[in-house]
Write a protein that holds these residues in place. Structure first.
Motif, PDB file in Angstrom:
ATOM      1  N   ARG A  93       0.716  -1.421  -0.049  1.00 26.90           N
ATOM      2  CA  ARG A  93       0.074   0.151   0.070  1.00 26.90           C
ATOM      3  C   ARG A  93       0.874   1.388   0.141  1.00 26.90           C
ATOM      4  O   ARG A  93       0.493   2.267  -0.621  1.00 26.90           O
ATOM      5  CB  ARG A  93      -0.861   0.002   1.266  1.00 26.90           C
ATOM      6  N   GLU A  94       1.914   1.064   0.733  1.00 24.72           N
ATOM      7  CA  GLU A  94       3.004   2.432   0.582  1.00 24.72           C
ATOM      8  C   GLU A  94       3.362   2.734  -0.622  1.00 24.72           C
ATOM      9  O   GLU A  94       4.074   3.934  -0.761  1.00 24.72           O
ATOM     10  CB  GLU A  94       4.086   2.015   1.872  1.00 24.72           C
ATOM     11  N   SER A  95       3.571   1.954  -1.610  1.00 22.57           N
ATOM     12  CA  SER A  95       4.136   2.157  -2.862  1.00 22.57           C
ATOM     13  C   SER A  95       2.892   2.814  -3.810  1.00 22.57           C
ATOM     14  O   SER A  95       3.432   3.217  -4.710  1.00 22.57           O
ATOM     15  CB  SER A  95       4.337   0.582  -3.679  1.00 22.57           C
ATOM     16  N   GLY A  96       1.760   3.091  -3.152  1.00 19.14           N
ATOM     17  CA  GLY A  96       0.833   3.988  -3.913  1.00 19.14           C
ATOM     18  C   GLY A  96      -0.025   2.950  -4.431  1.00 19.14           C
ATOM     19  O   GLY A  96      -1.259   3.333  -5.172  1.00 19.14           O
ATOM     20  N   LYS A  97      -0.159   1.754  -4.008  1.00 17.06           N
ATOM     21  CA  LYS A  97      -1.213   0.695  -4.637  1.00 17.06           C
ATOM     22  C   LYS A  97      -2.509   0.814  -3.694  1.00 17.06           C
ATOM     23  O   LYS A  97      -2.161   0.532  -2.389  1.00 17.06           O
ATOM     24  CB  LYS A  97      -0.681  -0.673  -4.721  1.00 17.06           C
ATOM     25  N   THR A  98      -3.726   1.089  -4.090  1.00 12.89           N
ATOM     26  CA  THR A  98      -4.798   0.528  -3.372  1.00 12.89           C
ATOM     27  C   THR A  98      -5.218  -0.871  -3.488  1.00 12.89           C
ATOM     28  O   THR A  98      -5.479  -1.514  -4.208  1.00 12.89           O
ATOM     29  CB  THR A  98      -6.215   1.429  -3.977  1.00 12.89           C
TER      30      THR A  98
END
Length: 497
Positions: free
Chosen positions: A388-393
């Protein structure tokens, strides 16, 4: 009618499945083979055992199905990752295969890190861990130089079996990604890494897509397996990549939680420039020009098995877990960390060990049982959060394996991940992924996504309970502190093991 076959070459057995055009697994067969551990930390197998048992499994599959061999359009493979098979110029095996769970290569891992520095994560996208293939090659180079001098090519386990079935040397990108020799982003063998260790690039086989046809069965193989020499053979993929395909993880935003002996969180990814600093694995997918992010909990289902065998040996798993639904979230202040054999994500630490924190005289077996499930799921949540921290939802997670067999555990995953959990109607894991690669390769579908839409059906969904999710969020913050506060203790205790 026409069919495809998926072959899953595991660590303890080979499994074959016969699948029709609707994605139904009509028949399956499994054949075991031995594991050899000549020294502590060593884990080896005889590649010939894989071939012999694969042929037995295929033959049994055809005999029990009673279909015509001409109706089998093609077959493909899933395989245990990282295992080293060295062959000479005549294609003969030079030594037993060194497997993914062999831990003899710690010194070689440090050598790789010291030699390559930042180039390792830049090129291979993964840390040097004992399980990977390059450390094994360097171990043979140092300890068995006479073997290394004869080596003409190396293969991974399923690639060796496929070579024996077709006569063709090749390796797919998803499995090559686990060698530490592949430039993940450019999908090519890394000359930089090979030259750093005086390895000729000729040692590496040609690279192919997982769904690429690499030949047909040799006549003697066709006879032994009761198939035809016209049966198309497709490259296949790493077991985790095939597991993702078999669960339909083929589009952006799709994520899978797989709880077996170990636990895996895997998410589909198209951005090749991502840098996770080695906190999670980053591998090529079986889908063309796609990748997957993967976090690993070493002792997931194994933690539950250990707990049952140690403290409730006479109970079945169903009996052990029968009362946990009546225990509140947090198990009345009891936390468990599943570090029984060390940990992988986000702490690659061989010395850390498991803990029960907050043990109270009022805790019963059911409290401990629920705490074990919660600890396993908290560990998987750490991988979810990194992704999630990589920008993935992540709003939805496909749950497979042992974690999908218990209703309370499925709801627990929804609450701890704060995400909808989907249980599949039929779960065949990597074997289904291999069959899907064959179906797509045979032209049954225009894409793997279309194949997944036809083959994979959800059975039930579990939505997070907002109030419980808040409680678990607070407990998760406490769980995350345990590693840092017990690491030094475990390092000191290691000398007494």
């Amino acid at each position: 009618m026409s069919y495809v076959i998926g072959v899953d070459l595991g660590t303890s057995a080979v499994k074959t499945v016969l699948v029709n055009r609707s994605g139904e697994v009509l028949f399956e067969s499994s054949q075991p083979y031995p594991l050899y551990q000549p020294k502590a930390g060593y884990s080896e197998q005889n590649p010939e055992d894989w071939v012999e048992q694969t042929l037995v499994s295929l033959r049994k599959l055809m005999e029990m199905s009673n279909i015509s061999a001409e109706e089998v359009a093609g077959l493909s493979f899933s395989g245990q990752m990282h295992g080293l098979v060295l062959l000479d110029k005549d294609g003969q095996v030079l030594r037993p295969a060194i497997l993914w769970n062999d831990t003899r290569t710690t010194a070689e891992c440090r050598l790789i890190e010291e030699t390559l520095g930042a180039d390792l994560l830049q090129i291979a996208k993964n840390r040097a861990l004992e399980g990977f293939t390059l450390p094994k090659i360097l171990w043979v180079q140092k300890h068995e130089p006479e073997i290394m001098e004869q080596a003409a090519v190396f293969l991974l386990p399923k690639d060796y079996v496929r070579y024996r079935l077709t006569g063709d040397f090749a390796m797919d990108y998803s499995d090559a990604a686990g060698t530490l020799l592949l430039d993940i982003a450019s999908k090519s063998w890394s000359q930089t890494i090979a030259e750093a260790f005086s390895l000729p690039l000729s040692l590496c086989p040609r690279l192919v897509e997982s769904f690429e046809e690499v030949g047909t069965l040799l006549p003697e193989i066709a006879e032994a397996s009761k198939l035809t020499a016209n049966t198309k053979v497709f490259a296949g993929g790493a077991d985790n990549a095939c597991g993702a395909i078999g669960a339909g993880i083929l589009n952006e935003g799709q994520t899978m939680s797989s709880i077996g002996t170990s636990g895996v969180v895997l998410a589909y990814e198209e951005r090749k420039e991502l840098d996770f600093e080695g906190k999670v694995h980053f591998f090529n997918h079986g889908e063309k020009d796609a990748f997957y992010i993967m976090g690993v909990t070493l002792a997931a289902g194994y933690s539950l098995t250990w707990f049952k065998d140690t403290f409730a040996k006479d109970l079945s798993f169903d009996e052990l877990l029968s009362g946990i639904d009546a225990i509140p979230a947090g198990s009345k202040g009891l936390l468990f960390t599943p570090y029984l054999v060390g940990e992988r994500t986000p702490h690659p630490d061989a010395n850390i060990r498991a803990s029960f924190i907050g043990v109270d005289a009022g805790h019963s077996l059911a409290h401990f049982g629920r705490a074990v499930l919660e600890g396993i799921t908290f560990s998987l949540r750490e991988s979810i959060d990194i992704i999630r921290e990589s920008g993935k939802t992540i709003n939805e997670v496909i749950s497979i394996g042992g974690g999908a067999k218990n209703e309370t555990w499925l709801q627990m995953q929804a609450d701890i991940f704060n995400s909808r959990i989907v249980k599949l109607e039929s779960e065949q894991g990597p074997a289904m992924g291999a069959a899907m690669l064959a179906a797509y390769g045979c032209g049954w579908f225009d894409s793997l996504q279309a194949c997944a839409a036809a083959f994979i059906r959800p059975a039930k969904t579990y939505e997070p309970n907002p109030e419980t999710a808040v409680v678990y969020n607070e407990l998760f913050a406490l769980y995350q502190k345990i590693y840092g506060q017990t690491r030094e203790l475990n390092e000191k205790l290691a000398q007494y093991r």
